[in-house]
Design a protein around this motif. Structure first.
Motif, mmCIF file in Angstrom:
data_model
loop_
_atom_site.group_PDB
_atom_site.id
_atom_site.type_symbol
_atom_site.label_atom_id
_atom_site.label_comp_id
_atom_site.label_asym_id
_atom_site.label_seq_id
_atom_site.Cartn_x
_atom_site.Cartn_y
_atom_site.Cartn_z
ATOM 1 N N LEU A 93 69.653 28.759 14.173
ATOM 2 C CA LEU A 93 70.435 29.445 15.782
ATOM 3 C C LEU A 93 71.587 30.358 15.458
ATOM 4 C CD1 LEU A 93 70.070 26.189 18.091
ATOM 5 C CD2 LEU A 93 68.408 27.972 17.742
ATOM 6 N N ASP A 100 66.147 19.909 20.990
ATOM 7 C CA ASP A 100 66.723 21.093 20.964
ATOM 8 C C ASP A 100 68.077 21.142 21.029
ATOM 9 O OD1 ASP A 100 64.418 22.827 20.955
ATOM 10 O OD2 ASP A 100 64.747 23.676 22.993
ATOM 11 N N GLN A 132 70.095 28.360 22.451
ATOM 12 C CA GLN A 132 69.391 27.257 22.604
ATOM 13 C C GLN A 132 68.238 27.333 21.679
ATOM 14 O OE1 GLN A 132 68.914 26.364 26.538
ATOM 15 N NE2 GLN A 132 67.056 24.705 26.159
ATOM 16 N N GLY A 133 67.628 26.138 21.310
ATOM 17 C CA GLY A 133 66.581 25.956 20.480
ATOM 18 C C GLY A 133 66.513 25.102 19.496
ATOM 19 N N PRO A 134 65.304 24.757 18.554
ATOM 20 C CA PRO A 134 65.534 23.979 17.373
ATOM 21 C C PRO A 134 66.911 24.031 16.548
ATOM 22 C CG PRO A 134 63.446 24.779 17.827
ATOM 23 C CD PRO A 134 64.366 25.775 18.554
ATOM 24 N N VAL A 138 63.798 26.348 9.483
ATOM 25 C CA VAL A 138 64.808 27.185 10.041
ATOM 26 C C VAL A 138 66.135 27.355 9.268
ATOM 27 C CG1 VAL A 138 63.553 27.221 12.224
ATOM 28 C CG2 VAL A 138 65.118 25.335 11.616
ATOM 29 N N ARG A 194 57.933 29.778 12.962
ATOM 30 C CA ARG A 194 59.079 28.787 12.575
ATOM 31 C C ARG A 194 59.736 28.383 14.195
ATOM 32 N NH1 ARG A 194 61.534 32.308 8.139
ATOM 33 N NH2 ARG A 194 60.017 31.947 6.530
ATOM 34 N N TYR A 195 59.663 28.896 15.026
ATOM 35 C CA TYR A 195 60.106 28.555 16.417
ATOM 36 C C TYR A 195 59.027 28.234 17.312
ATOM 37 C CZ TYR A 195 64.774 29.195 14.755
ATOM 38 O OH TYR A 195 65.856 29.038 14.293
ATOM 39 N N SER A 243 59.053 25.020 20.157
ATOM 40 C CA SER A 243 60.114 25.247 21.168
ATOM 41 C C SER A 243 60.830 26.606 20.639
ATOM 42 C CB SER A 243 61.138 24.502 21.056
ATOM 43 O OG SER A 243 62.185 24.242 22.277
ATOM 44 N N PRO A 244 61.078 27.546 21.681
ATOM 45 C CA PRO A 244 61.352 29.025 21.151
ATOM 46 C C PRO A 244 63.104 29.020 20.940
ATOM 47 C CG PRO A 244 61.269 29.046 23.604
ATOM 48 C CD PRO A 244 60.806 27.673 23.120
ATOM 49 N N LEU A 245 63.508 29.972 20.177
ATOM 50 C CA LEU A 245 65.044 30.410 20.202
ATOM 51 C C LEU A 245 65.388 31.191 21.301
ATOM 52 C CD1 LEU A 245 66.665 31.996 16.690
ATOM 53 C CD2 LEU A 245 67.447 32.224 19.211
ATOM 54 N N VAL A 246 66.248 30.565 22.137
ATOM 55 C CA VAL A 246 66.663 31.127 23.282
ATOM 56 C C VAL A 246 68.272 31.653 23.644
ATOM 57 C CG1 VAL A 246 66.874 30.978 25.930
ATOM 58 C CG2 VAL A 246 64.841 29.882 24.569
#
Lengths: 361, 361
Positions: free
Chosen positions: A159, A319, A337-339, A345, B328-329, B332-335
């Motif tokens: 992220l 997340d 926000q996200g993994p 990643v 890779r996301y 759950s997405p990268l937000v």
């Protein structure tokens, strides 16, 4: 089209993240050649079990065989110097050359001298390892003296956290507060508690699913979150030490000495107190979240009730979330926000840092 | 401590964003000197009303006087070449020198030739202007041929959108979809509709509050969102043109020819159809959002019902949101979320891009 420039890469730590990085570099080579005119070349792989060095770049066959062996648990070969425990300083002396980039995917303090030496030589350094930046403030300052240090992977994995904060600061914004959830493991625990699971059932499930470290106390202790918070705090030029952070540990000290199976058995005693905390929060329209908060020169990390209808309150599962409040983001924060964990990643964040450093050379 | 390196900066467009950039550069000078060992020096300010050039850097007094005059609506002085309409190419020839960085804060197509010339000379170029990247695919490719182009401010202003997508791609991730809300103005409209306001009341309020362009049809037409989506699509190497994007315009073509006051008066006829759309969505537990979606080689932009309990459905007010879905996301997405417009955050994004380019030199 010019021939891609070779960028020598030295990797400390050949665990899951390190191996994912090697795979990603190989898979992205044609893009790097055509778009960025460069070719990342591993010249040394090194971990506690040994090291392999070839200053001309490890051949594809050698590297593949090594990674397969490492995946199967086989130690790396002996160091080039014949010592059984490789010394990162010596690896650096043997493998380092102009434009080199050194990656730290370990979770160790032992790499610090070699990393500082690398920066002193003008090499780039990319950290996934939080320890070099969360030791003493004096050591931190030594690392920050170089413009060739990158560490995006240390907080939130892939992220955009570190780069975002760096850009806010470099553009002269005044960051007033940072808050977030920096642990997917503890996020999972909080979500499960919210759904009515008992503390012991939630911890055991997280352990069984591989969300925790082999010893779940390494997550429940909160120090991993505290180290991430300290990295952010120090970017604000607040000279805090790890011991200055208030950290809530999610199990009593009496359970510290137990074996892992004993620990997982004994935590039933925590079910009732946690159920009461969850109920008290829900009665107020709130949810418990393991939150890091940086504000007014202080930093605290712990389980807090937050409004259900807030970004942290809506967060579910593993997340991560980070919210930056600043002079320019006053009415509404900048939120990412996200993994925030996982080998792929994390490796991707390291690779982006490598490419940014390679572009400087 | 070495003397900070001078980085000459040429600014096209001295409106609100351009002036905020000048202020931010001055305010952050000591940080730039101590941390980055560089000093950004404006050597030319240029807009449609004239240009001022000093290859040694405009003095503080000159610059302050000019900005104050611009704020008050006074034209810049004549160009150095004596023509009444400054030619960006000539400004570049007069003011350009090694290591220069050219900023485009205009909303014009006219700067394209000068920007391409600047890249050809090895200068850096930073765009807040979306037009150079949303003309023909062929022109886009010309811009992308240079490693010294940055354009973070074109989508989401100061939110980390372009850099995040670039890092995903450079690390070899496969981006499968991008969706988001890229217009604070239309976000405000959607929030107001959701609260029960009529379409005409919501549009008039947005206009009165300064959330819209002077002619609100410039927002309601959706082309600004489409241009942002096109920039993201093209980063994925999908060779789309602006005309390939399906764009929903939020007013009928019959209202195109009216004056702004006439338009604001006539839109009462839209109140009922929009109220019906809002009610239909709410009956399904959904909310209307003006959404951009990039998926499977296609791109569409328009008002869509989305689940109330989704990131877009929870979005309120003028915040922007962008979600990246990738290999890779996947789960759950990268937000990224937050204010996606405003002169200060837009200028901050430009400044971060300038610093990244300056570090390459």
């Amino acid at each position: 089209m010019s021939i891609p420039r070779n960028v020598p890469v030295i990797l400390f730590g050949v665990g899951g993240v390190g191996r994912a990085l090697v795979r990603q570099v190989l898979a992205a080579r044609s893009r790097h050649a055509s778009r960025l005119h460069l070719r990342l070349e591993f010249v040394a792989l090194c971990d506690r079990t040994g090291a392999v060095v070839d200053v001309h770049g490890l051949s594809d066959d050698t590297r593949s065989a090594l990674l397969a062996a490492k995946s199967a648990g086989t130690p790396l070969r002996q160091t080039p110097t014949g010592h059984s425990q490789p010394d990162p300083n010596i690896i650096l002396e043997v493998a380092g050359r102009d434009g080199a980039i050194v990656i730290d995917c370990t979770a160790s303090d032992d790499t610090c001298p070699a990393l500082l030496m690398a920066l002193g030589q003008g090499y780039g350094v990319v950290l996934a390892n939080k320890r070099p930046l969360t030791g003493s403030w004096a050591t931190y300052r030594q690392f920050m003296a170089s413009p060739r240090l990158r560490y995006e992977a240390t907080v939130g994995a892939g992220l955009p956290v570190i780069g975002t904060l760096r850009n806010l600061l470099d553009a002269g914004d005044q960051v007033t507060a940072i808050e977030g959830a920096f642990s997917g493991t503890l996020g999972y625990l909080c979500s499960q508690l919210q759904r009515g699971a008992s503390y012991s059932a939630a911890v055991r499930a997280a352990h069984r699913l591989g969300y925790t470290e082999p010893d779940p106390r390494d997550d429940l202790g909160g120090m991993d979150v505290a180290r991430k918070a300290l990295i952010l705090v120090r970017m604000l030029d607040w000279p805090l030490e790890l011991t200055d952070i208030t950290v809530e540990t999610l199990y009593p000290a009496a359970l510290s000495g137990l074996s892992v199976p004993q620990f997982l058995e004994s935590i039933k005693v925590l079910d009732e107190p946690y159920a009461m905390r969850v109920q008290a929060a829900q009665a107020q329209g709130q949810a418990l979240r393991y939150r890091a908060e940086v504000r007014e020169g202080r930093c605290q990390v712990g389980m807090e009730p937050v409004p259900l209808d807030s970004p942290l309150g809506r967060l579910q599962g593993t997340d991560n979330l980070i919210a930056f409040h600043s002079a320019r983001y006053a009415a509404s924060p900048l939120v990412v926000q996200g993994p925030g964990a996982g080998v792929e990643v994390t490796a991707a964040a390291i690779l982006a840092d490598i490419l940014a450093l390679a572009a400087l050379a």
